[in-house]
Scaffold this motif. Structure first.
Motif, PDB file in Angstrom:
ATOM      1  N   LEU A 119       0.774  -1.286   0.067  1.00 11.35           N
ATOM      2  CA  LEU A 119       0.120  -0.047   0.093  1.00 11.35           C
ATOM      3  C   LEU A 119       0.944   1.258   0.081  1.00 11.35           C
ATOM      4  O   LEU A 119       0.278   2.503  -0.064  1.00 11.35           O
ATOM      5  CB  LEU A 119      -0.899   0.071   1.187  1.00 11.35           C
ATOM      6  CG  LEU A 119      -2.346  -1.001   1.287  1.00 11.35           C
ATOM      7  CD1 LEU A 119      -2.532  -1.124   2.592  1.00 11.35           C
ATOM      8  CD2 LEU A 119      -3.112  -0.860   0.038  1.00 11.35           C
ATOM      9  N   GLY A 120       2.165   1.136   0.142  1.00 10.39           N
ATOM     10  CA  GLY A 120       2.932   2.308   0.290  1.00 10.39           C
ATOM     11  C   GLY A 120       3.078   2.945   1.263  1.00 10.39           C
ATOM     12  O   GLY A 120       3.817   4.106   1.557  1.00 10.39           O
ATOM     13  N   ILE A 121       2.667   2.582   2.421  1.00  8.29           N
ATOM     14  CA  ILE A 121       2.536   3.147   3.889  1.00  8.29           C
ATOM     15  C   ILE A 121       3.763   2.843   4.308  1.00  8.29           C
ATOM     16  O   ILE A 121       4.537   3.551   5.105  1.00  8.29           O
ATOM     17  CB  ILE A 121       1.454   2.598   4.663  1.00  8.29           C
ATOM     18  CG1 ILE A 121       0.039   2.821   4.268  1.00  8.29           C
ATOM     19  CG2 ILE A 121       1.625   2.919   6.245  1.00  8.29           C
ATOM     20  CD1 ILE A 121      -1.221   2.016   4.646  1.00  8.29           C
ATOM     21  N   LEU A 122       4.600   1.574   4.305  1.00  6.81           N
ATOM     22  CA  LEU A 122       6.002   1.267   4.623  1.00  6.81           C
ATOM     23  C   LEU A 122       6.711   0.992   3.501  1.00  6.81           C
ATOM     24  O   LEU A 122       6.262   0.735   2.238  1.00  6.81           O
ATOM     25  CB  LEU A 122       6.039   0.154   5.602  1.00  6.81           C
ATOM     26  CG  LEU A 122       5.129   0.199   6.925  1.00  6.81           C
ATOM     27  CD1 LEU A 122       5.214  -0.995   7.954  1.00  6.81           C
ATOM     28  CD2 LEU A 122       5.685   1.593   7.949  1.00  6.81           C
ATOM     29  N   SER A 123       7.879   0.982   3.719  1.00  3.42           N
ATOM     30  CA  SER A 123       8.786   0.717   2.559  1.00  3.42           C
ATOM     31  C   SER A 123       9.941  -0.472   3.092  1.00  3.42           C
ATOM     32  O   SER A 123      10.127  -1.002   4.314  1.00  3.42           O
ATOM     33  CB  SER A 123       9.858   1.692   2.032  1.00  3.42           C
ATOM     34  OG  SER A 123       8.894   2.721   1.533  1.00  3.42           O
ATOM     35  N   GLU A 124      10.855  -0.832   1.960  1.00  3.96           N
ATOM     36  CA  GLU A 124      11.651  -1.766   2.503  1.00  3.96           C
ATOM     37  C   GLU A 124      13.092  -1.246   1.730  1.00  3.96           C
ATOM     38  O   GLU A 124      13.212  -0.781   0.782  1.00  3.96           O
ATOM     39  CB  GLU A 124      11.373  -3.264   1.690  1.00  3.96           C
ATOM     40  CG  GLU A 124      12.333  -4.377   2.235  1.00  3.96           C
ATOM     41  CD  GLU A 124      11.803  -5.626   1.540  1.00  3.96           C
ATOM     42  OE1 GLU A 124      10.864  -6.107   2.473  1.00  3.96           O
ATOM     43  OE2 GLU A 124      12.278  -6.295   0.637  1.00  3.96           O
ATOM     44  N   THR A 125      14.194  -1.648   2.667  1.00  3.29           N
ATOM     45  CA  THR A 125      15.565  -1.230   2.227  1.00  3.29           C
ATOM     46  C   THR A 125      16.362  -2.494   2.592  1.00  3.29           C
ATOM     47  O   THR A 125      16.095  -3.426   3.337  1.00  3.29           O
ATOM     48  CB  THR A 125      15.956   0.001   2.985  1.00  3.29           C
ATOM     49  OG1 THR A 125      17.317   0.520   2.341  1.00  3.29           O
ATOM     50  CG2 THR A 125      16.248  -0.089   4.422  1.00  3.29           C
ATOM     51  N   VAL A 126      17.659  -2.390   2.113  1.00  2.00           N
ATOM     52  CA  VAL A 126      18.659  -3.503   2.516  1.00  2.00           C
ATOM     53  C   VAL A 126      19.710  -2.657   3.356  1.00  2.00           C
ATOM     54  O   VAL A 126      20.324  -1.704   3.454  1.00  2.00           O
ATOM     55  CB  VAL A 126      19.257  -3.814   1.130  1.00  2.00           C
ATOM     56  CG1 VAL A 126      20.424  -4.924   1.655  1.00  2.00           C
ATOM     57  CG2 VAL A 126      18.384  -4.623   0.217  1.00  2.00           C
ATOM     58  N   ASN A 127      20.017  -3.420   4.840  1.00  2.00           N
ATOM     59  CA  ASN A 127      20.791  -2.851   5.549  1.00  2.00           C
ATOM     60  C   ASN A 127      22.222  -3.286   5.487  1.00  2.00           C
ATOM     61  O   ASN A 127      22.546  -3.678   4.341  1.00  2.00           O
ATOM     62  CB  ASN A 127      20.458  -3.329   6.943  1.00  2.00           C
ATOM     63  CG  ASN A 127      20.558  -4.665   7.285  1.00  2.00           C
ATOM     64  OD1 ASN A 127      21.187  -5.543   6.441  1.00  2.00           O
ATOM     65  ND2 ASN A 127      20.106  -5.264   8.429  1.00  2.00           N
TER      66      ASN A 127
END
Length: 182
Positions: A119-127
Motif C-alpha cells: 500500500l506504500g505505507i511502509l517501505s523496504e531497504t537493505v541494511n
C-alpha cells in the motif's frame, strides 16, 4: 470413540459451569458459601478454562488450518491493544487472541508488513549486512507509523512502531488491508 479434543472441550464446559456458579452434574446453582464461589477459586478455574480454550483452538487450527486470514467488525471490537507504541508483531498477537482459529488463519507481523508495503505505507531497504528490513517512508507518519532506535543484546537497530493513530488506522482498515491481492 471420544477424542482428546472432545475431552478437552467437555472439561472446559464443566469448568465454565462451575465458574458461572452452576453445579455441572445437576444444573443447580451452587450455594454462595460454597468453596467454588470463593473469588480465588473462580479466578483459578477461569485461568484453567482459558488455557483449555487456547489448547482446543490451537489444536483445531493445526488440524484444520484455514486458508485465509479473515476478521469482521465484531471481532475487531474485542481487540485490546496495549498502551503506547507497538510493532506489527505485537499488534498481530493481540488480533490472534480474539479471532476464531477454526475460521481464520493467524495474522503474522510479516504478512501485515508485506501488505503495508504494498500500500506504500511502509517501505523496504537493505541494511549494511545485506538483509532486507522494513522502514518508514514519507507517507508513514500520516498513517501513524514511526521509527524508533532500540537496543537488544547490546545491538542497536531501528524498529517500525505504530502510535495510537497507527493502531486505530489498522483496526479501522484491517479487513481491507488483509483482503488485498498477493
Amino acid at each position: 470413540m471420544v477424542t482428546d479434543m472432545e475431552k478437552l472441550q467437555k472439561a472446559r464446559l464443566v469448568l465454565q459451569k462451575m465458574v458461572d456458579g452452576v453445579n455441572p452434574l445437576t444444573g443447580e446453582l451452587i450455594e454462595s458459601d460454597h468453596f467454588l464461589q470463593d473469588p480465588r477459586i473462580v479466578r483459578c478455574l477461569l485461568f484453567i478454562s482459558d488455557a483449555l480454550k487456547r489448547q482446543v483452538d490451537e489444536t483445531a487450527y493445526k488440524l484444520h488450518r484455514p486458508e485465509m486470514f479473515t476478521i469482521d467488525s465484531e471481532v475487531i471490537s474485542r481487540v485490546e491493544l496495549p498502551a503506547g507504541k507497538i510493532g506489527v508483531t505485537e499488534f498481530s498477537r493481540c488480533i490472534n487472541q480474539v479471532i476464531d482459529l477454526t475460521q481464520s488463519r493467524k495474522l503474522t507481523g510479516a504478512e501485515l508488513n508485506k501488505r503495508l508495503k504494498q500500500l506504500g505505507i511502509l517501505s523496504e531497504t537493505v541494511n549494511s549486512e545485506g538483509k532486507a528490513v522494513t522502514v518508514i517512508n514519507d507517507k508513514s507518519a500520516n498513517y501513524g507509523f514511526e521509527m524508533e532506535r532500540r537496543i537488544y543484546n547490546e545491538r542497536e537497530y531501528d524498529m517500525v512502531l505504530m502510535n495510537d493513530k497507527g493502531k486505530q488506522f489498522l483496526l479501522d482498515n484491517l479487513q481491507t488491508i488483509m483482503a488485498g491481492e498477493d
